[in-house]
Design a protein around this motif. Structure first.
Motif, mmCIF file in Angstrom:
data_model
loop_
_atom_site.group_PDB
_atom_site.id
_atom_site.type_symbol
_atom_site.label_atom_id
_atom_site.label_comp_id
_atom_site.label_asym_id
_atom_site.label_seq_id
_atom_site.Cartn_x
_atom_site.Cartn_y
_atom_site.Cartn_z
ATOM 1 N N UNK A 1 -48.124 15.131 37.484
ATOM 2 C CA UNK A 1 -48.980 15.646 38.538
ATOM 3 C C UNK A 1 -48.303 16.866 39.132
ATOM 4 N N UNK A 2 -49.040 17.941 39.231
ATOM 5 C CA UNK A 2 -48.576 19.143 39.907
ATOM 6 C C UNK A 2 -49.798 19.949 40.336
ATOM 7 N N UNK A 3 -49.623 20.818 41.296
ATOM 8 C CA UNK A 3 -50.709 21.706 41.700
ATOM 9 C C UNK A 3 -51.715 21.101 42.666
ATOM 10 N N UNK A 4 -51.444 19.922 43.197
ATOM 11 C CA UNK A 4 -52.375 19.307 44.140
ATOM 12 C C UNK A 4 -51.621 18.451 45.152
ATOM 13 N N UNK A 5 -52.153 18.369 46.347
ATOM 14 C CA UNK A 5 -51.610 17.475 47.356
ATOM 15 C C UNK A 5 -52.400 16.176 47.436
ATOM 16 N N UNK A 6 -53.479 16.092 46.654
ATOM 17 C CA UNK A 6 -54.330 14.900 46.678
ATOM 18 C C UNK A 6 -53.662 13.743 45.939
ATOM 19 N N UNK A 7 -53.963 12.539 46.366
ATOM 20 C CA UNK A 7 -53.492 11.363 45.639
ATOM 21 C C UNK A 7 -54.164 11.329 44.281
ATOM 22 N N UNK A 8 -53.360 11.168 43.234
ATOM 23 C CA UNK A 8 -53.843 11.218 41.860
ATOM 24 C C UNK A 8 -53.506 9.924 41.140
ATOM 25 N N UNK A 9 -54.499 9.314 40.502
ATOM 26 C CA UNK A 9 -54.268 8.115 39.701
ATOM 27 C C UNK A 9 -53.615 8.546 38.385
ATOM 28 N N UNK A 10 -52.457 7.947 38.084
ATOM 29 C CA UNK A 10 -51.732 8.308 36.854
ATOM 30 C C UNK A 10 -51.712 7.175 35.835
ATOM 31 N N UNK A 11 -52.089 5.955 36.244
ATOM 32 C CA UNK A 11 -52.217 4.831 35.310
ATOM 33 C C UNK A 11 -53.154 3.798 35.895
ATOM 34 N N UNK A 33 -40.213 10.817 36.466
ATOM 35 C CA UNK A 33 -39.318 11.958 36.665
ATOM 36 C C UNK A 33 -39.962 12.832 37.740
ATOM 37 N N UNK A 34 -39.115 13.426 38.592
ATOM 38 C CA UNK A 34 -39.608 14.147 39.767
ATOM 39 C C UNK A 34 -38.851 15.454 39.955
ATOM 40 N N UNK A 35 -39.498 16.427 40.580
ATOM 41 C CA UNK A 35 -38.800 17.619 41.026
ATOM 42 C C UNK A 35 -37.747 17.170 42.030
ATOM 43 N N UNK A 36 -36.498 17.528 41.790
ATOM 44 C CA UNK A 36 -35.387 17.061 42.625
ATOM 45 C C UNK A 36 -35.165 18.027 43.783
ATOM 46 N N UNK A 37 -35.903 17.791 44.873
ATOM 47 C CA UNK A 37 -35.728 18.566 46.108
ATOM 48 C C UNK A 37 -36.106 17.671 47.290
ATOM 49 N N UNK A 38 -36.031 18.200 48.478
ATOM 50 C CA UNK A 38 -36.288 17.404 49.680
ATOM 51 C C UNK A 38 -37.748 17.174 50.000
ATOM 52 N N UNK A 39 -38.670 17.751 49.234
ATOM 53 C CA UNK A 39 -40.098 17.572 49.514
ATOM 54 C C UNK A 39 -40.534 16.143 49.183
ATOM 55 N N UNK A 40 -41.432 15.603 49.981
ATOM 56 C CA UNK A 40 -41.915 14.243 49.812
ATOM 57 C C UNK A 40 -42.846 14.131 48.608
ATOM 58 N N UNK A 112 -51.686 2.973 39.526
ATOM 59 C CA UNK A 112 -50.461 3.676 39.889
ATOM 60 C C UNK A 112 -50.884 5.074 40.306
ATOM 61 N N UNK A 113 -50.447 5.498 41.496
ATOM 62 C CA UNK A 113 -50.832 6.814 42.000
ATOM 63 C C UNK A 113 -49.607 7.608 42.431
ATOM 64 N N UNK A 114 -49.820 8.907 42.535
ATOM 65 C CA UNK A 114 -48.800 9.836 43.000
ATOM 66 C C UNK A 114 -49.451 10.825 43.947
ATOM 67 N N UNK A 115 -48.727 11.198 44.998
ATOM 68 C CA UNK A 115 -49.182 12.253 45.906
ATOM 69 C C UNK A 115 -48.000 13.166 46.207
ATOM 70 N N UNK A 116 -48.260 14.448 46.264
ATOM 71 C CA UNK A 116 -47.223 15.455 46.524
ATOM 72 C C UNK A 116 -47.461 16.097 47.882
ATOM 73 N N UNK A 117 -46.399 16.274 48.653
ATOM 74 C CA UNK A 117 -46.514 17.009 49.913
ATOM 75 C C UNK A 117 -46.616 18.507 49.649
ATOM 76 N N UNK A 118 -45.979 18.964 48.553
ATOM 77 C CA UNK A 118 -45.988 20.380 48.181
ATOM 78 C C UNK A 118 -46.517 20.479 46.756
ATOM 79 N N UNK A 119 -47.631 21.159 46.598
ATOM 80 C CA UNK A 119 -48.317 21.210 45.311
ATOM 81 C C UNK A 119 -47.554 21.847 44.172
ATOM 82 N N UNK A 120 -46.503 22.595 44.471
ATOM 83 C CA UNK A 120 -45.723 23.213 43.387
ATOM 84 C C UNK A 120 -44.691 22.256 42.799
ATOM 85 N N UNK A 121 -44.476 21.087 43.440
ATOM 86 C CA UNK A 121 -43.586 20.069 42.878
ATOM 87 C C UNK A 121 -44.296 19.341 41.744
ATOM 88 N N UNK A 122 -43.530 18.547 41.012
ATOM 89 C CA UNK A 122 -44.082 17.793 39.888
ATOM 90 C C UNK A 122 -43.552 16.366 39.902
#
Length: 133
Positions: A1-11, A33-40, A112-122
């Motif tokens: 998941x990248x490019x969105x702040x919306x909750x995304x179903x991944x499985x 696996x996640x972008x390793x930074x302080x963003x939620x 299983x879902x994922x949500x990003x605080x910053x859309x440029x993270x993965x």
């Protein structure tokens, strides 16, 4: 998941009603696996939309989780515990035991879902397994 702040179903796992007996157990094994930074980045497991596990992740590159959902003397009463391993050996466990009341005698869905605080993270769900005992 990248490019969105919306909750995304991944499985998604569709489970036939009655498969998890009154003292049955569901185990959800996850590898992210996640972008390793302080963003939620928020990782979740839900049963029929009821959140069973949440991990607010930041400053980690990978997470291996085991979410254990137990029916307790009823097909409609669950207790949940989880552990997460961020790197190597070790990890953390849920501070409290969660509870749900999903009637597993009926068909239900584990998501299983994922949500990003910053859309440029993965966040990448590398693997997801549902085991029913």
């Amino acid at each position: 998941v990248t490019g969105t702040g919306a909750t995304t179903v991944v499985a998604t796992f569709n489970v036939k009603g009655g498969l998890v007996r009154s003292n049955g157990v569901m185990k959800v094994y996850l590898l992210h696996s996640l972008t390793n930074n302080g963003n939620l980045k928020t990782l979740r497991v839900a049963i029929d939309g009821n959140v069973a596990w949440t991990l607010p992740a930041g400053n980690i590159a990978a997470n291996s989780a085991l979410v254990v959902i137990r029916n307790i003397n009823s097909e409609a009463a669950q207790k949940i515990g989880a552990s997460n391993i961020y790197a190597g050996v070790g990890g953390s466990s849920a501070a409290t035991i969660g509870s749900l009341t999903v009637n597993t005698a009926n068909d239900f869905v584990v998501t299983v879902t994922t949500a990003l605080a910053v859309g440029t993270d993965t966040v990448t769900l590398e693997n997801a397994i549902l085991e029913i005992n």
